[in-house]
Design a protein around this motif. Structure first.
Motif, short mmCIF file in Angstrom:
data_model
loop_
_atom_site.label_atom_id
_atom_site.label_comp_id
_atom_site.label_asym_id
_atom_site.label_seq_id
_atom_site.Cartn_x
_atom_site.Cartn_y
_atom_site.Cartn_z
N LYS A 92 11.34 25.49 0.16
CA LYS A 92 12.32 26.57 -0.09
C LYS A 92 11.93 27.37 -1.33
O LYS A 92 11.48 26.81 -2.31
N ASN A 93 12.14 28.68 -1.23
CA ASN A 93 11.87 29.54 -2.38
C ASN A 93 13.08 29.56 -3.31
O ASN A 93 14.05 28.84 -3.09
N GLY A 95 15.39 31.56 -3.56
CA GLY A 95 16.61 31.96 -2.87
C GLY A 95 17.15 30.88 -1.95
O GLY A 95 18.18 31.07 -1.32
N GLY A 96 16.46 29.75 -1.88
CA GLY A 96 16.93 28.64 -1.07
C GLY A 96 16.52 28.71 0.39
O GLY A 96 17.03 27.96 1.22
N THR A 97 15.58 29.60 0.72
CA THR A 97 15.13 29.76 2.09
C THR A 97 13.66 29.42 2.20
O THR A 97 12.88 29.77 1.32
N SER A 98 13.29 28.79 3.28
CA SER A 98 11.88 28.52 3.54
C SER A 98 11.34 29.56 4.52
O SER A 98 12.12 30.24 5.21
N THR A 99 10.03 29.66 4.60
CA THR A 99 9.42 30.57 5.58
C THR A 99 9.86 30.20 6.98
O THR A 99 10.31 31.05 7.75
N GLY A 101 12.45 28.43 7.88
CA GLY A 101 13.89 28.66 8.00
C GLY A 101 14.20 30.12 8.31
O GLY A 101 15.06 30.42 9.15
N SER A 102 13.50 31.04 7.65
CA SER A 102 13.74 32.46 7.90
C SER A 102 13.28 32.85 9.30
O SER A 102 13.91 33.68 9.96
N TRP A 103 12.21 32.23 9.80
CA TRP A 103 11.76 32.52 11.16
C TRP A 103 12.80 32.07 12.18
O TRP A 103 13.11 32.79 13.13
N GLN A 105 15.93 31.76 11.61
CA GLN A 105 17.08 32.65 11.45
C GLN A 105 16.86 33.95 12.21
O GLN A 105 17.77 34.47 12.85
N GLU A 106 15.64 34.50 12.15
CA GLU A 106 15.31 35.72 12.90
C GLU A 106 15.50 35.48 14.40
O GLU A 106 16.01 36.36 15.10
#
Length: 128
Positions: A92-93, A95-99, A101-103, A105-106
């Motif tokens: 996690k970066n 901001g609390g999101t991982s790469t 995790g964001s994928w 989410q998309e």
């Protein structure tokens, strides 16, 4: 119509998962399966051309027609991630999101917008 995530402008992440029950009752088997998968990914990364030949040979042995060079190129153009790369993607970066995790989410956002799923699910309802 067949397309890849690249064609659609999307990250399509796959996953190998083991249920809690399988992990608790067959821990060694689960660990071996995950280790074999990761070794396969590493092999594909190191020997793409040889891996294409093996895949084509496998299809023919199963009674299918040989795959075209274009189909093999498409299959092997998608990214595969070894363990270190996966761990980096899961970190996690600030901001609390991982790469990864964001994928995911998309993908959920896309499915919501397209009416494929009616609402966002709460992970805590499904994950202990």
């Amino acid at each position: 119509i067949i397309c890849s995530g690249d064609d659609a402008g999307a990250h399509v992440a796959g996953g190998l998962m083991v249920s809690n029950e399988a992990d608790e009752t067959n821990t060694e088997t689960a660990a071996l399966a995950i280790a074999a998968y990761l070794k396969g990914v590493t092999y594909f990364q190191m020997y793409r051309e040889k891996s294409k030949a093996y895949l084509n040979e496998f299809y023919v042995e199963q009674g299918f027609s040989p795959l075209s060079p274009e189909a093999l190129d498409m299959e092997f153009s998608r990214p595969l991630y070894n363990l270190n790369q996966q761990l980096q993607m899961l970190a996690k970066n600030e901001g609390g999101t991982s790469t990864l995790g964001s994928w995911f989410q998309e993908t959920v956002d896309f499915m919501l917008e397209g009416g494929i799923i009616p609402s966002r699910l709460n992970a805590e309802d499904y994950i202990d």
